[in-house]
Design an enzyme around this catalytic site. Structure first.
Site, PDB file in Angstrom:
ATOM      1  N   SER A  76      65.754  61.434  16.599  1.00  0.00           N
ATOM      2  CA  SER A  76      66.841  61.388  17.564  1.00  0.00           C
ATOM      3  C   SER A  76      67.900  62.402  17.173  1.00  0.00           C
ATOM      4  O   SER A  76      68.306  62.470  16.004  1.00  0.00           O
ATOM      5  CB  SER A  76      67.447  59.984  17.621  1.00  0.00           C
ATOM      6  OG  SER A  76      68.490  59.936  18.567  1.00  0.00           O
ATOM      7  N   GLY A  77      68.327  63.204  18.113  1.00  0.00           N
ATOM      8  CA  GLY A  77      69.379  64.180  17.880  1.00  0.00           C
ATOM      9  C   GLY A  77      70.385  64.141  19.001  1.00  0.00           C
ATOM     10  O   GLY A  77      70.329  63.285  19.892  1.00  0.00           O
ATOM     11  N   ALA A  78      71.330  65.084  18.974  1.00  0.00           N
ATOM     12  CA  ALA A  78      72.380  65.103  19.972  1.00  0.00           C
ATOM     13  C   ALA A  78      71.826  65.402  21.361  1.00  0.00           C
ATOM     14  O   ALA A  78      72.368  64.928  22.354  1.00  0.00           O
ATOM     15  CB  ALA A  78      73.434  66.136  19.599  1.00  0.00           C
ATOM     16  N   TYR A  79      70.740  66.177  21.438  1.00  0.00           N
ATOM     17  CA  TYR A  79      70.243  66.608  22.729  1.00  0.00           C
ATOM     18  C   TYR A  79      68.812  66.182  23.015  1.00  0.00           C
ATOM     19  O   TYR A  79      68.233  66.595  24.011  1.00  0.00           O
ATOM     20  CB  TYR A  79      70.350  68.137  22.845  1.00  0.00           C
ATOM     21  CG  TYR A  79      71.778  68.626  22.792  1.00  0.00           C
ATOM     22  CD1 TYR A  79      72.645  68.392  23.852  1.00  0.00           C
ATOM     23  CD2 TYR A  79      72.261  69.294  21.677  1.00  0.00           C
ATOM     24  CE1 TYR A  79      73.959  68.821  23.809  1.00  0.00           C
ATOM     25  CE2 TYR A  79      73.576  69.725  21.620  1.00  0.00           C
ATOM     26  CZ  TYR A  79      74.420  69.497  22.690  1.00  0.00           C
ATOM     27  OH  TYR A  79      75.728  69.914  22.634  1.00  0.00           O
ATOM     28  N   VAL A 131      62.760  61.750  20.402  1.00  0.00           N
ATOM     29  CA  VAL A 131      61.319  61.985  20.314  1.00  0.00           C
ATOM     30  C   VAL A 131      60.612  60.677  20.000  1.00  0.00           C
ATOM     31  O   VAL A 131      61.037  59.912  19.124  1.00  0.00           O
ATOM     32  CB  VAL A 131      60.990  63.041  19.236  1.00  0.00           C
ATOM     33  CG1 VAL A 131      59.485  63.292  19.178  1.00  0.00           C
ATOM     34  CG2 VAL A 131      61.715  64.350  19.537  1.00  0.00           C
ATOM     35  N   LYS A 153      58.982  64.246  23.908  1.00  0.00           N
ATOM     36  CA  LYS A 153      60.314  64.746  23.580  1.00  0.00           C
ATOM     37  C   LYS A 153      61.178  64.693  24.841  1.00  0.00           C
ATOM     38  O   LYS A 153      60.991  65.464  25.778  1.00  0.00           O
ATOM     39  CB  LYS A 153      60.222  66.180  23.051  1.00  0.00           C
ATOM     40  CG  LYS A 153      61.554  66.738  22.562  1.00  0.00           C
ATOM     41  CD  LYS A 153      61.334  68.048  21.819  1.00  0.00           C
ATOM     42  CE  LYS A 153      62.619  68.547  21.201  1.00  0.00           C
ATOM     43  NZ  LYS A 153      62.402  69.768  20.382  1.00  0.00           N
ATOM     44  N   ASP A 197      66.197  79.754  15.696  1.00  0.00           N
ATOM     45  CA  ASP A 197      66.486  78.608  14.832  1.00  0.00           C
ATOM     46  C   ASP A 197      65.328  78.348  13.879  1.00  0.00           C
ATOM     47  O   ASP A 197      64.873  77.207  13.731  1.00  0.00           O
ATOM     48  CB  ASP A 197      66.794  77.357  15.663  1.00  0.00           C
ATOM     49  CG  ASP A 197      67.453  76.253  14.833  1.00  0.00           C
ATOM     50  OD1 ASP A 197      67.997  76.572  13.742  1.00  0.00           O
ATOM     51  OD2 ASP A 197      67.436  75.089  15.253  1.00  0.00           O
TER      52      ASP A 197
END
Length: 477
Positions: free
Chosen positions: A30-33, A36, A51, A144
């Site tokens: 889990s991320g800001a955007y 998954v 995702k 990235d």
């Protein structure tokens, strides 16, 4: 840093078009955007990663890049995606599920004291180079690259992942028109021109050999390669003045809940926009410097450049290679200014002597450092390494972007043909779990955390502020 929380109130579990085809097993990141999930495809029990991307532009970039790279053995596979035409629902990408990543390989090797043998390092490097070469031949800059975005399968195959910050610099037609390095093709039209890695690549990615098609003119020099790229970019910026690039012009009557496997006209097919307009990027070729993760961010980005190209990935690649050798990050900065300071302590100050164009960087005259009289050099950061190993990193970690070796050049470096040879992929040690993280952001399945220029001057200690005609200047000790 302020957290960007998704605004959606619904859950992926409630989307009928997805649960009709997949059994959602668990959330794995889990991320800001994005979020998954590990899931099982009902038709054949294949385990996949779902995702769910909460940011429109990130989803668009990743889908577009992965479709272009869909036949590369060292790029994560996009099986399909779900995209609502009205934009009310977030995109969901169905990706191959890879359990671990290179960050975990490094972390576990360090923790266990086993290290990573030179033959293993070479094999990891070759796989990274094959994936990045495919990106750059298609004029895709990843933006990235870091160990946690290099996913690893149970059998040792490494794959580039997380293309949410990627940019496609040219359309396919423009690349073909200038006859530069060939695109990555599914079925090479002339097998005789297929790329063959140098001798000594025993069991070195036969799939990589079969997948690359290189035309004879693809052997042009690096200088000519980037000169032609600049010319085509400039031409395209002029030609596309009136062209809308925010989204596709395809069939607008697709079913609201269809997936790409359900429709004939893929809205992303042939939509290779030059630049999307979000986050400071636009179709005239202006990029944003707020990309990448700090430890792997090229100096031109730290100085605010918006006129960069594929070379920023090459700097990141050098930092990754150094970490593979030493099991330690090369430049673990705590803030952007600290990042620059660490680089200067190793390479010396950034001046026009080492990179004539550096004074044109947006923030070059705003931020200055005291002269580093005796930079320690990259060799001091990588003790006990051979001259060839240090040389490989030096070819990437250098100030002038034009001096950085391309992935194609490195694939032909004698380093990979000399003893010890790269081990077979099947002999690579693969961790049983995924636990590695680089720096302070989630990676791999947990991307899209904002890691831009951090306005973090106060975190670095005292600095001398001076007013100038254009704003201000900050000098750090």
């Amino acid at each position: 840093m302020e957290s960007h929380q998704p605004t959606k109130s619904w859950s992926i579990h409630t989307r009928p078009e997805i649960i009709a085809k997949y059994e959602i097993l668990e959330r794995v990141g889990s991320g800001a955007y994005s979020d998954v999930y590990r899931a099982r495809r009902l038709s054949d029990n294949l385990v996949v990663a779902l995702k769910e991307v909460h940011d429109y532009q990130s989803a668009f970039r990743e889908i577009e890049a992965l479709q272009i790279l869909r036949n590369c053995p060292n790029v994560v596979v996009l099986h399909e995606y779900f995209w609502r035409e009205d934009g009310d629902d977030d995109a969901v990408l169905v990706l191959e599920y890879l359990r671990t990543d290179l960050a975990t390989v490094v972390k576990e090797a360090k923790r266990d004291g086993r290290g990573i043998g030179v033959g293993e390092v070479k094999r990891w490097m070759i796989q990274i180079l094959c994936g990045l070469d495919a990106c750059h031949r298609n004029m895709i800059v990843h933006r990235d690259l870091k160990p946690s975005n290099l996913l690893v399968s149970d059998d040792g195959v490494l794959k580039l992942a997380d293309f949410g910050q990627a940019r496609i610099l040219l359309e396919h037609g423009y690349v073909a028109a200038y006859n530069g390095p060939a695109l990555y093709e599914q079925n090479p039209v002339n097998p005789e021109n297929t790329f063959h890695p140098p001798e000594g690549f025993t069991e070195t990615h036969n799939s990589c050999q079969e997948a690359y098609e290189i035309q004879e003119q693809g052997t042009i020099s690096k200088e000519e390669y980037f000169r032609q790229l600049d010319e085509v970019k400039a031409k395209k910026a002029v030609d596309e003045t009136d062209k809308e690039t925010n989204f596709y012009d395809g069939n607008a009557s697709c079913l609201a809940t269809c997936s790409t496997s359900d429709i004939e006209d893929d809205p992303f097919e042939s939509s290779y926009s030059y630049e999307a307009g979000e986050g400071g990027d636009n179709r005239q070729g202006c990029l944003t410097s707020c990309v990448g993760t700090r430890w792997f961010r090229a100096p031109e980005l730290l100085y605010g450049s918006i006129d960069y190209s594929l070379e920023i990935d090459l700097w990141s690649l050098g930092c990754i290679f150094a970490e593979l050798f030493t099991l330690e990050p090369l430049f673990p900065g705590t803030a952007d200014i600290d990042q620059l300071s660490r680089i200067f302590n190793v390479l010396g100050n950034l001046t026009e002597e080492v990179w004539p164009a550096c004074s044109k960087l947006p923030d070059y005259n705003m931020i200055s450092f005291n002269k580093v009289e005796n930079p320690i050099g990259l060799g001091a950061c990588m003790p006990n390494l051979s001259p060839d190993e240090i040389s490989l990193v030096k070819r990437l970690v250098c100030y002038d972007p034009a001096s950085r070796a391309t992935a194609m050049e490195l694939l032909h470096d004698k380093f990979f043909t000399e003893e010890p040879l790269p081990v077979p992929v099947s002999e690579l040690w693969v961790p049983s779990t995924r636990s590695g993280q680089d720096e302070d952001t989630p990676g791999g399945w947990n991307e899209y955390d904002e890691m831009g220029s951090d306005s973090d001057f106060e975190d670095f200690g005292p600095g001398n502020f001076t007013s100038t005609s254009t704003g201000f200047s900050i000098q750090f000790p």
